[in-house]
Design an enzyme around this catalytic site. Sequence first.
Site, mmCIF file in Angstrom:
data_model
loop_
_atom_site.group_PDB
_atom_site.id
_atom_site.type_symbol
_atom_site.label_atom_id
_atom_site.label_comp_id
_atom_site.label_asym_id
_atom_site.label_seq_id
_atom_site.Cartn_x
_atom_site.Cartn_y
_atom_site.Cartn_z
ATOM 1 N N ASP A 497 125.296 -30.434 -93.010
ATOM 2 C CA ASP A 497 126.566 -29.809 -93.391
ATOM 3 C C ASP A 497 126.321 -28.641 -94.339
ATOM 4 O O ASP A 497 126.852 -27.535 -94.157
ATOM 5 C CB ASP A 497 127.463 -30.862 -94.045
ATOM 6 C CG ASP A 497 128.733 -30.263 -94.626
ATOM 7 O OD1 ASP A 497 129.341 -29.402 -93.971
ATOM 8 O OD2 ASP A 497 129.112 -30.645 -95.755
ATOM 9 N N GLU A 590 126.294 -31.557 -87.247
ATOM 10 C CA GLU A 590 125.710 -31.354 -88.576
ATOM 11 C C GLU A 590 124.412 -32.136 -88.736
ATOM 12 O O GLU A 590 123.437 -31.634 -89.317
ATOM 13 C CB GLU A 590 126.718 -31.772 -89.648
ATOM 14 C CG GLU A 590 127.955 -30.877 -89.687
ATOM 15 C CD GLU A 590 129.031 -31.401 -90.618
ATOM 16 O OE1 GLU A 590 129.850 -30.583 -91.086
ATOM 17 O OE2 GLU A 590 129.067 -32.624 -90.873
#
Length: 707
Positions: A497, A590
């Site tokens: 992320d 992610e």
Amino acid sequence: MVSLEGCSKTTPAEIVLAVKCDMGSDFISNSFKLWGVQDYLSFTMRYVGIIHLNQEQVIAARRFQTTILSLLISNDLSEVSNYIKNLLEMPASPGAVYLLLPVVSGKIDWRSIKFSASEMPEATNMDMRHCYPCKDTGIVQTKDGTFCSCMLRNSIVCTPHNGMFYAVCGFLDLNANSLLHRSDGSFLSYKTYFKERYNLDLRCEDQALLEARKLVEVRNFLHKCNYKKEKERSGKSVVELPPELCIVVMSPMSAITLRSFTFIPSIMYRIQCMLLSMNLKMQLGPSMQQFDIPALKILEALTTKNCQEEFSQESLETLGDSFLKYITTQHFFVKYKHQHEGMLTKMKKNVISNAALCQLACSNNLVGYIRSEAFNPKTWIVPGVGYDICDRSLRKLKSKRIADSVEALIGAYLSTAGEQAAYIFLKSLGMDIEFHKMPIERVITIKAEEFINVKSLELLLDYSFNDPSLLMEALTHGSYQIAGTTPCYQRLEFLGDAVLDHIFTDYFYHQYPECTPELLTDLRSASVNNSCYAHAAVKAGLHKHVLHSSSALHKRMADYLDKFEQSFSGPSHGWEAGISLPKVLGDVVESIAGAIYIDAKHDKGVVWRSMKRILEPLVTPDTLQNDPVKELQEFCDSKGYTLEYTVTRDNGVSSVVAEVRTEGTTYKATRTGFSKLDAKKLAASSVLRDLKAADTKQYSANGISCT
């Protein structure tokens, strides 16, 4: 010696800025824009050479700049007189921080400087009252004696009867007995007018009247705003003055030189701010001085939006924020190898919170450097002996603004000197983090090929894993509880992320260097979010490779894909892309980014090349969709409508009601979603569509075309 040059339709006169010491490379060929005139002015500073001044010249020059700047800033006779009187009463010391010298035909105009060095309102040196070519002709009687007419033609005069200053540009074909046209249509002689209005008797009735104008207003020319083009001055802006009522303050003083000095407060304020930035560079210590970063970039990082100048810290703050999250995420991921994602997130927040960054700024005395207000030339101190050019008084600032400035400074060092500079800056502030570049050791106990189609995924990502177990971990949902397999993807998601957020932000910052801070934020928001990642995952077929044992997740994905199968052919950016898809699909994108980052030994370039394949086409300023929540808020603000949201949640589903009250009508929409944000966007979009339709209908009813 530094020369300030302007470029516009009307080129200002050059002004020499003389300083005692070398100002450094940051000031050589430095340029900036001044706003608020017919066209913006681009002022450039360039090094000219060394000038030697004696004590008499320094004192005269100091009095000249004090006189002209106090005239332009104050415009009050008594205040200016007292200011100059106090200066004249000071000891005759040649000390000065800097001197501003007018230039005529490429040479310093000592004639104007020396005239201004005499006392006001009485100039006792008779040689200064006349120019040698016409010493015995063209004599004009003024309030403080006789002057050659050419000395008045380009001068600044004051009129004690009304306490005003004027710039004289010539003589009119009028005298005291000429008729004055009044606004009510009546006529009377100038002699009668001054008697009735000011109880003054004009004795030199045959003297030609002076053509004069009020001094140009000094304002904040650093303020970037869209001034309308100044209209040409009408005849009414000209003032007719009897010379016998005038005291000559400065002469000769051309209109061009006078206009140039109106920019000086703004110019010198910018220079002072750059000197503050240089001070900060020195204050940060030897470890930071190894990096060559322009003072102007530091100044940009310290300039808040409230200053309303051509640049602000917002874009650098966005860039620095992404790097700060990236480097702290990497630090905690490597340092705490066995901590779960929730604990890592908590530790990271404690380090990068506004309160933590504010504490770092205060501990390192950074707060005084932050510029939080627009420049006010009326409060600018006219330079004199002992004037502190680097005033850095303490200000009351909110913790978020201070934290934003720290992030902007990170962005400044990152954008000009690279990651190592940004990292060392954080270390110099006292942040206890490490920037890991060494590969992470892992104990491989399984064969990923037995659980996932490694070859197919590597082909999709255009990347071959050295450790395929990382790819398997990135695809493993928490519900997958088969003995001997890898952990779930949450730690890799935590890392990926931050990596993707920083990669995207850095890409947009450099790809569109001219974009506004608002556009940079919108581009980032449109690309870096779970819904867009989820859409990309489905479009690439990654949902087929997720390892999970959740029947609820399987049903939700199957139901959604059956219903919206055709909607996954378009781009993955934009607020509608992937909305209401299971969060796990976005998490997987992610986590895969995190897996590649570790496997590629922290090479973000490799991550970007692989992930871009499944995220393309990337959003551009031309393809950017408006966020409906933001657009609805702006629409209501512009119309004065009241907007309210009501949120409820039941059995894992959020319900949001968007309600807008206009004059006599209420618009309402209710939408649901697995996340509150998704439901809010859907509700806002529905209400916005109804409001726009009503607006269009209203325009049509009034016979107005709506585009």
